[in-house]
Design a protein around this motif. Structure first.
Motif, PDB file in Angstrom:
ATOM      1  N   ALA A 225       0.521  -8.809   5.801  1.00 45.38           N
ATOM      2  CA  ALA A 225       1.897  -8.399   6.002  1.00 45.38           C
ATOM      3  C   ALA A 225       2.569  -9.204   7.059  1.00 45.38           C
ATOM      4  CB  ALA A 225       1.989  -6.997   6.296  1.00 45.38           C
ATOM      5  N   VAL A 226       2.117  -9.679   8.323  1.00 46.88           N
ATOM      6  CA  VAL A 226       2.594 -10.537   9.144  1.00 46.88           C
ATOM      7  C   VAL A 226       2.861 -11.859   8.661  1.00 46.88           C
ATOM      8  CG1 VAL A 226       2.105 -11.465  11.366  1.00 46.88           C
ATOM      9  CG2 VAL A 226       1.638  -9.263  11.115  1.00 46.88           C
ATOM     10  N   ALA A 227       2.189 -12.336   7.849  1.00 48.51           N
ATOM     11  CA  ALA A 227       2.261 -13.599   7.352  1.00 48.51           C
ATOM     12  C   ALA A 227       3.297 -13.484   6.217  1.00 48.51           C
ATOM     13  CB  ALA A 227       0.944 -14.337   6.608  1.00 48.51           C
ATOM     14  N   GLY A 228       3.462 -12.705   5.430  1.00 47.82           N
ATOM     15  CA  GLY A 228       4.581 -12.151   4.569  1.00 47.82           C
ATOM     16  C   GLY A 228       6.112 -12.213   5.006  1.00 47.82           C
ATOM     17  N   LEU A 229       6.123 -12.073   6.259  1.00 46.37           N
ATOM     18  CA  LEU A 229       7.289 -12.053   6.947  1.00 46.37           C
ATOM     19  C   LEU A 229       8.033 -13.115   6.969  1.00 46.37           C
ATOM     20  CD1 LEU A 229       6.478 -10.118  10.099  1.00 46.37           C
ATOM     21  CD2 LEU A 229       8.059  -9.332   8.438  1.00 46.37           C
ATOM     22  N   ALA A 230       7.145 -14.370   7.377  1.00 45.51           N
ATOM     23  CA  ALA A 230       7.855 -15.702   6.937  1.00 45.51           C
ATOM     24  C   ALA A 230       7.444 -16.522   5.712  1.00 45.51           C
ATOM     25  CB  ALA A 230       7.366 -16.625   8.184  1.00 45.51           C
ATOM     26  N   VAL A 231       6.687 -16.012   4.739  1.00 47.25           N
ATOM     27  CA  VAL A 231       6.241 -16.770   3.754  1.00 47.25           C
ATOM     28  C   VAL A 231       6.795 -15.920   2.334  1.00 47.25           C
ATOM     29  CG1 VAL A 231       3.956 -17.669   2.691  1.00 47.25           C
ATOM     30  CG2 VAL A 231       4.309 -17.958   4.950  1.00 47.25           C
ATOM     31  N   PRO A 232       7.622 -16.148   1.680  1.00 44.42           N
ATOM     32  CA  PRO A 232       7.775 -15.303   0.607  1.00 44.42           C
ATOM     33  C   PRO A 232       6.760 -15.394  -0.640  1.00 44.42           C
ATOM     34  CG  PRO A 232       9.534 -16.908   1.016  1.00 44.42           C
ATOM     35  CD  PRO A 232       8.515 -17.261   1.994  1.00 44.42           C
ATOM     36  N   GLY A 233       6.493 -14.241  -1.192  1.00 47.50           N
ATOM     37  CA  GLY A 233       5.647 -14.053  -2.263  1.00 47.50           C
ATOM     38  C   GLY A 233       4.136 -13.947  -1.927  1.00 47.50           C
ATOM     39  N   VAL A 234       3.881 -13.446  -0.608  1.00 51.38           N
ATOM     40  CA  VAL A 234       2.463 -13.017  -0.384  1.00 51.38           C
ATOM     41  C   VAL A 234       2.178 -11.703  -0.982  1.00 51.38           C
ATOM     42  CG1 VAL A 234       1.001 -12.433   1.569  1.00 51.38           C
ATOM     43  CG2 VAL A 234       2.659 -14.184   1.708  1.00 51.38           C
ATOM     44  N   GLU A 235       1.374 -11.668  -1.945  1.00 51.61           N
ATOM     45  CA  GLU A 235       1.134 -10.472  -2.520  1.00 51.61           C
ATOM     46  C   GLU A 235      -0.111  -9.764  -2.307  1.00 51.61           C
ATOM     47  OE1 GLU A 235       1.548 -11.412  -6.868  1.00 51.61           O
ATOM     48  OE2 GLU A 235       3.543 -12.009  -6.685  1.00 51.61           O
ATOM     49  N   LEU A 236      -0.286  -8.526  -1.919  1.00 55.42           N
ATOM     50  CA  LEU A 236      -1.471  -8.015  -1.444  1.00 55.42           C
ATOM     51  C   LEU A 236      -2.057  -7.604  -2.692  1.00 55.42           C
ATOM     52  CD1 LEU A 236       0.247  -8.188   1.325  1.00 55.42           C
ATOM     53  CD2 LEU A 236      -1.189  -6.036   2.021  1.00 55.42           C
ATOM     54  N   ASP A 237      -3.364  -7.595  -2.877  1.00 53.79           N
ATOM     55  CA  ASP A 237      -4.027  -6.989  -4.094  1.00 53.79           C
ATOM     56  C   ASP A 237      -4.216  -5.464  -3.893  1.00 53.79           C
ATOM     57  OD1 ASP A 237      -6.226  -6.909  -2.199  1.00 53.79           O
ATOM     58  OD2 ASP A 237      -7.724  -7.184  -3.782  1.00 53.79           O
ATOM     59  N   ASP A 238      -4.172  -5.032  -2.567  1.00 52.86           N
ATOM     60  CA  ASP A 238      -4.376  -3.459  -2.465  1.00 52.86           C
ATOM     61  C   ASP A 238      -3.791  -3.386  -0.866  1.00 52.86           C
ATOM     62  OD1 ASP A 238      -5.174  -0.683  -2.135  1.00 52.86           O
ATOM     63  OD2 ASP A 238      -7.216  -1.293  -1.840  1.00 52.86           O
ATOM     64  N   VAL A 239      -2.491  -2.219  -1.110  1.00 54.96           N
ATOM     65  CA  VAL A 239      -2.000  -2.083   0.444  1.00 54.96           C
ATOM     66  C   VAL A 239      -2.568  -0.738   0.705  1.00 54.96           C
ATOM     67  CG1 VAL A 239       0.109  -1.053  -0.333  1.00 54.96           C
ATOM     68  CG2 VAL A 239      -0.100  -2.276   1.924  1.00 54.96           C
ATOM     69  N   ALA A 240      -3.004   0.224  -0.245  1.00 50.89           N
ATOM     70  CA  ALA A 240      -3.578   1.506  -0.087  1.00 50.89           C
ATOM     71  C   ALA A 240      -4.719   1.541   0.974  1.00 50.89           C
ATOM     72  CB  ALA A 240      -3.785   1.963  -1.329  1.00 50.89           C
ATOM     73  N   CYS A 241      -5.229   0.379   1.019  1.00 50.72           N
ATOM     74  CA  CYS A 241      -6.539   0.584   2.095  1.00 50.72           C
ATOM     75  C   CYS A 241      -5.825   0.637   3.648  1.00 50.72           C
ATOM     76  CB  CYS A 241      -7.231  -1.012   2.114  1.00 50.72           C
ATOM     77  SG  CYS A 241      -6.342  -2.417   2.574  1.00 50.72           S
ATOM     78  N   THR A 242      -4.717   0.601   3.704  1.00 52.13           N
ATOM     79  CA  THR A 242      -4.139   0.823   5.021  1.00 52.13           C
ATOM     80  C   THR A 242      -4.529   2.423   5.469  1.00 52.13           C
ATOM     81  OG1 THR A 242      -1.898   1.002   4.343  1.00 52.13           O
ATOM     82  CG2 THR A 242      -2.740  -1.132   5.187  1.00 52.13           C
ATOM     83  N   SER A 243      -4.561   3.309   4.497  1.00 49.39           N
ATOM     84  CA  SER A 243      -4.681   4.629   4.557  1.00 49.39           C
ATOM     85  C   SER A 243      -5.902   4.851   5.429  1.00 49.39           C
ATOM     86  CB  SER A 243      -4.867   5.332   3.152  1.00 49.39           C
ATOM     87  OG  SER A 243      -5.975   5.068   2.496  1.00 49.39           O
ATOM     88  N   LYS A 244      -6.801   4.168   5.618  1.00 47.63           N
ATOM     89  CA  LYS A 244      -7.764   4.151   6.573  1.00 47.63           C
ATOM     90  C   LYS A 244      -7.496   4.706   7.951  1.00 47.63           C
ATOM     91  CE  LYS A 244     -11.620   1.275   8.695  1.00 47.63           C
ATOM     92  NZ  LYS A 244     -12.540   2.472   8.565  1.00 47.63           N
ATOM     93  N   THR A 245      -6.490   3.876   8.371  1.00 50.34           N
ATOM     94  CA  THR A 245      -5.952   4.345   9.811  1.00 50.34           C
ATOM     95  C   THR A 245      -4.467   4.523   9.970  1.00 50.34           C
ATOM     96  OG1 THR A 245      -5.714   1.946  10.189  1.00 50.34           O
ATOM     97  CG2 THR A 245      -7.645   2.836  10.931  1.00 50.34           C
ATOM     98  N   MET A 246      -3.594   4.377   8.987  1.00 44.25           N
ATOM     99  CA  MET A 246      -2.327   4.557   8.804  1.00 44.25           C
ATOM    100  C   MET A 246      -1.690   4.568   7.458  1.00 44.25           C
ATOM    101  SD  MET A 246       0.745   2.405  10.899  1.00 44.25           S
ATOM    102  CE  MET A 246      -0.214   2.033  12.361  1.00 44.25           C
ATOM    103  N   PRO A 247      -1.637   5.923   7.071  1.00 45.37           N
ATOM    104  CA  PRO A 247      -1.177   5.813   5.366  1.00 45.37           C
ATOM    105  C   PRO A 247       0.231   5.527   5.336  1.00 45.37           C
ATOM    106  CG  PRO A 247      -2.605   7.879   6.039  1.00 45.37           C
ATOM    107  CD  PRO A 247      -2.196   7.149   7.286  1.00 45.37           C
ATOM    108  N   GLU A 248       1.035   5.593   6.439  1.00 46.43           N
ATOM    109  CA  GLU A 248       2.325   5.448   6.403  1.00 46.43           C
ATOM    110  C   GLU A 248       2.728   4.014   6.549  1.00 46.43           C
ATOM    111  OE1 GLU A 248       1.716   8.807   9.385  1.00 46.43           O
ATOM    112  OE2 GLU A 248       0.749   6.943   8.817  1.00 46.43           O
TER     113      GLU A 248
END
Length: 433
Positions: free
Chosen positions: A397-420
């Motif tokens: 997500a940090v890299a994507g701030l400056a680099v268009p088109g960074v696609e995470l295969d799964d962002v739901a893994c962030t629910s481990k510590t921060m679902p929001e």
């Protein structure tokens, strides 16, 4: 002992790119580390406790669920205030650890105090996380443990209702949680416990200091005056009110956004005196081009318009490695991050995963035995695999701030510590919270 967690749904996500400096004031969830320790100490106390501002996320829900299975009553109905009422520890019970190192390492010592058979297992990837030294230490204290492999999950603790205690020698170089797990239950052992570490340095020293501070706050007598030795006297733990700090590790990607975009991010509710390594973070972000200020409104990080490379030993703050790696990709000079060989045994081999995934985006990045070397150059968009690891998602997500088109295969893994996280992040970048 083959019980596994149900498969978590995968959620692809394109990281938003910032067109303007971010300007955000955030109130983030509570510290995972503090919430986990407070739950364990409260479950072992001699009276009820409350947790104000706890983290509700997968890891902490699993911790609460594991303790409930052993007998204590834990009410998490109120997001802002959890209630723990201790109860006699009994089995049989099953503890689902998910992918949580805290649950995997903090609850087997507690299970030794229970009466009956307590089984442990979790997500398939957790079986590769280091656990053997803890199993060996508990066995040396007389706790009966049946393990499928050389001290790894799945395993079963045959609790006898008490642990004699005494002295153990352990190599905790793979994780400070191996020591913390023993210390958190040690006051309830008949003779307390002395833990001696022998081996390479124990990483994440601030987490061990947090364990000792919270034990003392619960009434335990702890001596940590000798390096690599921790002694806990036997005695009761007191029920109390715990004020859980905002999660510093969870805040780091948001602070990084201030540096990348030349903006400003304030984390509300930050205490004047913290159990978390805020001074180390302040120093690292300052060296990378940020300005950090603690005021009455919270902890604020402001970007100065440029990001600088970093040569740093991160052994005390290894959780920051993925996000600092992403910052280093966007810096104006090379970086060398060392002292984090143990994160090869985290949710995934973080060193290899960071090198592989940023390399796929065009980065000049190479692995060493205990870290990474980064030589900045322009990146391109593409798929970034997270390996079910929340910190990998934060880095992307940090890299994507400056680099268009960074696609995470799964962002739901962030629910481990921060679902929001996805909603908070997108709101910060777009200015629409």
């Amino acid at each position: 002992m083959g019980h596994l967690t149900a498969t978590r749904p995968v959620q692809p996500w394109t990281a938003p790119t910032a067109s303007d400096p971010v300007a955000a004031t955030l109130r983030l969830p509570g510290s995972k580390s503090m919430t986990a320790r407070a739950l364990v100490l409260s479950a072992l106390a001699n009276g009820p406790s409350t947790l104000a501002g706890p983290l509700r996320a997968r890891d902490t829900e699993l911790m609460a669920g594991g303790l409930r299975a052993l007998g204590p009553h834990i009410s998490t109905a109120d997001d802002e205030r959890w209630l723990v009422r201790p109860h006699r520890l009994v089995g049989p019970a099953h503890v689902d650890v998910g992918l949580a190192g805290t649950v995997m390492r903090f609850l087997p010592p507690v299970a030794g105090l229970a009466e009956g058979r307590i089984t442990f297992d979790g997500d398939p990837a957790v079986r590769a996380r280091p656990l053997g030294p803890l199993v060996g230490a508990l066995r040396s204290l007389g706790v009966r443990i049946d393990a499928a492999g050389p001290g790894s999950l799945p395993l079963a603790v045959q609790g006898a209702g008490r642990v004699t205690g005494g002295e153990v020698v352990i190599d905790a170089s793979a994780s400070s949680q191996l020591v913390s797990g023993l210390l958190l239950a040690a006051a309830r052992f008949d003779h307390g416990l002395v833990v001696r570490h022998q081996g390479p340095p124990v990483p994440s020293a601030p987490h061990l200091r947090m364990t000792v501070q919270m034990l003392r706050a619960a009434g335990a007598a702890v001596d940590d005056g000798t390096p690599d030795v921790w002694a806990v006297e036997p005695g009761p733990l007191s029920g109390r009110g715990w004020e859980i700090e905002p999660d510093l590790s969870g805040a780091v990607p948001f602070f990084a956004a201030a540096l990348v975009t030349g903006g400003e991010v304030t984390l509300q509710g930050w205490p004047r005196s913290s159990m978390q390594p805020v001074e180390q973070l302040r120093s690292l972000l300052h060296r990378m081009g940020g300005e950090v200020r603690l005021g009455t409104d919270g902890l604020t990080v402001r970007g100065t318009g440029s990001v600088h490379g970093l040569d740093a030993d991160l052994s005390d703050v290894s959780e920051l490695t993925p996000v600092l790696t992403a910052l280093a990709m966007l810096a104006d000079s090379p970086s060398r991050l060392t002292g984090v060989g143990h994160i090869r045994g985290h949710e995934t081999d973080r060193i290899a995963a960071l090198a592989r995934e940023f390399g796929a985006l065009g980065a000049d990045i190479s692995e060493s035995a205990d870290g990474l070397e980064i030589r900045p150059r322009p990146l391109r968009g593409g798929t970034f695999r997270t390996y079910a690891d929340h910190r990998m998602a934060h880095a992307a997500a940090v890299a994507g701030l400056a680099v268009p088109g960074v696609e995470l295969d799964d962002v739901a893994c962030t629910s481990k510590t921060m679902p929001e996280f996805p909603a908070l992040w997108s709101g910060m970048v777009t200015g629409k919270s």
